[in-house]
Design a protein around this motif. Structure first.
Motif, PDB file in Angstrom:
ATOM      1  N   SER A 167      36.146 -58.795   2.254  1.00 52.80           N
ATOM      2  CA  SER A 167      36.860 -59.416   1.903  1.00 52.80           C
ATOM      3  C   SER A 167      37.299 -58.662   0.918  1.00 52.80           C
ATOM      4  O   SER A 167      37.495 -58.302   0.147  1.00 52.80           O
ATOM      5  N   LYS A 168      39.201 -59.032   0.621  1.00 52.10           N
ATOM      6  CA  LYS A 168      39.822 -58.624  -0.616  1.00 52.10           C
ATOM      7  C   LYS A 168      40.781 -59.142  -1.098  1.00 52.10           C
ATOM      8  O   LYS A 168      41.029 -60.527  -0.413  1.00 52.10           O
ATOM      9  N   VAL A 169      41.538 -58.461  -1.424  1.00 54.93           N
ATOM     10  CA  VAL A 169      42.584 -59.782  -2.318  1.00 54.93           C
ATOM     11  C   VAL A 169      43.487 -59.509  -1.799  1.00 54.93           C
ATOM     12  O   VAL A 169      43.974 -59.561  -0.366  1.00 54.93           O
ATOM     13  N   ASN A 170      43.964 -61.727  -1.610  1.00 59.62           N
ATOM     14  CA  ASN A 170      44.944 -62.339  -0.854  1.00 59.62           C
ATOM     15  C   ASN A 170      44.585 -62.389   0.667  1.00 59.62           C
ATOM     16  O   ASN A 170      44.931 -62.861   1.595  1.00 59.62           O
ATOM     17  N   ASP A 171      43.040 -62.105   0.726  1.00 60.58           N
ATOM     18  CA  ASP A 171      42.327 -62.422   2.000  1.00 60.58           C
ATOM     19  C   ASP A 171      42.083 -64.214   2.131  1.00 60.58           C
ATOM     20  O   ASP A 171      42.181 -64.925   1.115  1.00 60.58           O
ATOM     21  N   GLU A 172      42.062 -65.000   2.878  1.00 64.33           N
ATOM     22  CA  GLU A 172      41.855 -66.319   3.109  1.00 64.33           C
ATOM     23  C   GLU A 172      40.807 -65.894   3.289  1.00 64.33           C
ATOM     24  O   GLU A 172      40.308 -65.471   4.353  1.00 64.33           O
ATOM     25  N   ILE A 173      39.465 -67.257   2.871  1.00 63.49           N
ATOM     26  CA  ILE A 173      37.618 -67.331   3.435  1.00 63.49           C
ATOM     27  C   ILE A 173      37.827 -68.467   3.970  1.00 63.49           C
ATOM     28  O   ILE A 173      38.137 -69.576   3.357  1.00 63.49           O
ATOM     29  N   TYR A 174      37.645 -68.608   5.354  1.00 58.73           N
ATOM     30  CA  TYR A 174      36.989 -70.141   5.954  1.00 58.73           C
ATOM     31  C   TYR A 174      35.677 -69.938   6.408  1.00 58.73           C
ATOM     32  O   TYR A 174      34.702 -69.145   6.318  1.00 58.73           O
ATOM     33  N   GLY A 175      35.261 -71.248   5.522  1.00 56.82           N
ATOM     34  CA  GLY A 175      33.777 -71.109   5.554  1.00 56.82           C
ATOM     35  C   GLY A 175      33.579 -71.950   7.042  1.00 56.82           C
ATOM     36  O   GLY A 175      34.461 -73.636   7.202  1.00 56.82           O
ATOM     37  N   LYS A 176      32.314 -72.573   7.217  1.00 57.41           N
ATOM     38  CA  LYS A 176      32.207 -73.332   8.669  1.00 57.41           C
ATOM     39  C   LYS A 176      30.474 -73.727   8.208  1.00 57.41           C
ATOM     40  O   LYS A 176      29.710 -73.110   7.776  1.00 57.41           O
ATOM     41  N   VAL A 177      30.048 -74.777   8.136  1.00 59.82           N
ATOM     42  CA  VAL A 177      29.201 -75.783   8.199  1.00 59.82           C
ATOM     43  C   VAL A 177      29.041 -76.516   9.183  1.00 59.82           C
ATOM     44  O   VAL A 177      29.581 -77.270   9.674  1.00 59.82           O
ATOM     45  N   LYS A 178      27.672 -76.714   9.355  1.00 53.88           N
ATOM     46  CA  LYS A 178      26.293 -77.199  10.417  1.00 53.88           C
ATOM     47  C   LYS A 178      25.166 -77.688   9.959  1.00 53.88           C
ATOM     48  O   LYS A 178      24.452 -77.017   9.500  1.00 53.88           O
ATOM     49  N   ILE A 179      25.165 -78.754  10.007  1.00 50.59           N
ATOM     50  CA  ILE A 179      24.498 -79.747   9.458  1.00 50.59           C
ATOM     51  C   ILE A 179      23.310 -79.449  10.601  1.00 50.59           C
ATOM     52  O   ILE A 179      23.205 -80.096  11.031  1.00 50.59           O
ATOM     53  N   LEU A 180      21.925 -78.571  10.346  1.00 50.74           N
ATOM     54  CA  LEU A 180      21.051 -78.920  11.415  1.00 50.74           C
ATOM     55  C   LEU A 180      20.417 -80.261  11.662  1.00 50.74           C
ATOM     56  O   LEU A 180      19.642 -80.548  12.007  1.00 50.74           O
ATOM     57  N   LYS A 181      20.062 -80.604  10.087  1.00 52.26           N
ATOM     58  CA  LYS A 181      18.518 -81.321  10.042  1.00 52.26           C
ATOM     59  C   LYS A 181      19.060 -82.290   8.896  1.00 52.26           C
ATOM     60  O   LYS A 181      19.146 -81.810   7.965  1.00 52.26           O
ATOM     61  N   LYS A 182      18.765 -83.700   8.444  1.00 54.42           N
ATOM     62  CA  LYS A 182      18.943 -84.472   7.891  1.00 54.42           C
ATOM     63  C   LYS A 182      17.528 -84.904   7.797  1.00 54.42           C
ATOM     64  O   LYS A 182      17.344 -86.362   8.416  1.00 54.42           O
ATOM     65  N   THR A 183      16.887 -85.722   6.609  1.00 50.60           N
ATOM     66  CA  THR A 183      16.068 -86.384   6.293  1.00 50.60           C
ATOM     67  C   THR A 183      16.585 -87.669   5.315  1.00 50.60           C
ATOM     68  O   THR A 183      16.983 -87.781   4.798  1.00 50.60           O
ATOM     69  N   LYS A 184      15.544 -88.491   4.823  1.00 50.69           N
ATOM     70  CA  LYS A 184      15.586 -89.115   4.285  1.00 50.69           C
ATOM     71  C   LYS A 184      16.048 -88.621   2.950  1.00 50.69           C
ATOM     72  O   LYS A 184      16.630 -89.034   1.836  1.00 50.69           O
ATOM     73  N   THR A 185      15.447 -87.372   2.455  1.00 52.46           N
ATOM     74  CA  THR A 185      15.388 -86.926   1.270  1.00 52.46           C
ATOM     75  C   THR A 185      15.785 -85.162   0.838  1.00 52.46           C
ATOM     76  O   THR A 185      16.337 -84.829  -0.035  1.00 52.46           O
ATOM     77  N   LEU A 186      16.080 -84.671   1.960  1.00 53.81           N
ATOM     78  CA  LEU A 186      16.836 -83.633   2.623  1.00 53.81           C
ATOM     79  C   LEU A 186      17.833 -82.999   3.975  1.00 53.81           C
ATOM     80  O   LEU A 186      17.984 -83.743   4.607  1.00 53.81           O
ATOM     81  N   VAL A 187      18.759 -81.928   3.544  1.00 52.83           N
ATOM     82  CA  VAL A 187      20.154 -81.485   3.953  1.00 52.83           C
ATOM     83  C   VAL A 187      18.913 -80.137   4.590  1.00 52.83           C
ATOM     84  O   VAL A 187      19.500 -79.299   3.601  1.00 52.83           O
ATOM     85  N   PHE A 188      19.066 -79.684   5.692  1.00 55.34           N
ATOM     86  CA  PHE A 188      19.276 -78.362   6.064  1.00 55.34           C
ATOM     87  C   PHE A 188      20.442 -78.103   7.218  1.00 55.34           C
ATOM     88  O   PHE A 188      20.934 -78.663   7.334  1.00 55.34           O
ATOM     89  N   LEU A 189      20.692 -77.067   6.358  1.00 60.76           N
ATOM     90  CA  LEU A 189      22.319 -76.741   6.685  1.00 60.76           C
ATOM     91  C   LEU A 189      22.273 -75.015   7.123  1.00 60.76           C
ATOM     92  O   LEU A 189      21.883 -74.346   6.929  1.00 60.76           O
ATOM     93  N   PHE A 190      23.163 -75.087   8.002  1.00 65.89           N
ATOM     94  CA  PHE A 190      24.185 -72.606   8.488  1.00 65.89           C
ATOM     95  C   PHE A 190      25.166 -72.606   8.067  1.00 65.89           C
ATOM     96  O   PHE A 190      25.991 -73.996   8.345  1.00 65.89           O
ATOM     97  N   CYS A 191      25.539 -71.934   7.625  1.00 63.75           N
ATOM     98  CA  CYS A 191      27.045 -71.794   6.698  1.00 63.75           C
ATOM     99  C   CYS A 191      27.517 -70.235   7.245  1.00 63.75           C
ATOM    100  O   CYS A 191      26.233 -69.070   6.763  1.00 63.75           O
ATOM    101  N   GLU A 192      28.450 -70.061   7.148  1.00 63.60           N
ATOM    102  CA  GLU A 192      29.635 -69.237   8.097  1.00 63.60           C
ATOM    103  C   GLU A 192      30.999 -68.900   7.232  1.00 63.60           C
ATOM    104  O   GLU A 192      31.234 -69.746   6.905  1.00 63.60           O
TER     105      GLU A 192
END
Length: 136
Positions: A87-112
């Motif tokens: 990407s370059k100057v003035n580009d807008e970057i969009y992030g998408k996060v998906k929570i894959l699994k959550k336990t009492k102490t951990l969060v596993f996720l994927f992001c693009e």
């Protein structure tokens, strides 16, 4: 749940200094964030620095982990990042996060990260949910 982007970089610090981060909840397991690239985010080749993209993912995905953990503080354990495009100057970057699994102490996720309709970065990460001890 509001579907509007909100500025989450309110306190002085790294992300506010670097232009801040707009964030929104999509669902219980899905979140989005965005930022606009400025000259401070570029590397010597004139494209967005990988370190900035890493920080963007860490902040955006970390916020998703925090919100998915009922707003408990969360810290990054691991973040595996793949740089796919640019990407370059003035580009807008969009992030998408998906929570894959959550336990009492951990969060596993994927992001693009997407820019101009293309995936430029993907990441998988694990966050530790911190339990704040209260004194009686």
């Amino acid at each position: 749940m509001s579907n509007q982007f909100e500025q989450i970089s309110l306190k002085p610090g790294f992300m506010k200094h670097n232009g801040g981060l707009l964030f929104r909840n999509i669902s219980e397991n899905e979140y989005e964030f965005k930022s606009t690239i400025n000259n401070n985010h570029l590397n010597a080749a004139g494209i967005t620095h990988g370190g900035y993209l890493s920080a963007l993912i860490d902040a955006g995905a970390g916020t998703a982990a925090h919100r998915s953990a009922d707003n408990a503080p969360c810290v990054t354990i691991s973040l595996d990042i793949k740089f796919i495009g640019s990407s370059k100057v003035n580009d807008e970057i969009y992030g998408k996060v998906k929570i894959l699994k959550k336990t009492k102490t951990l969060v596993f996720l994927f992001c693009e990260l997407n820019c101009n309709g293309k995936i430029i970065t993907s990441a998988s990460g694990i966050w530790k949910i911190l339990k704040i001890k209260t004194t009686d």
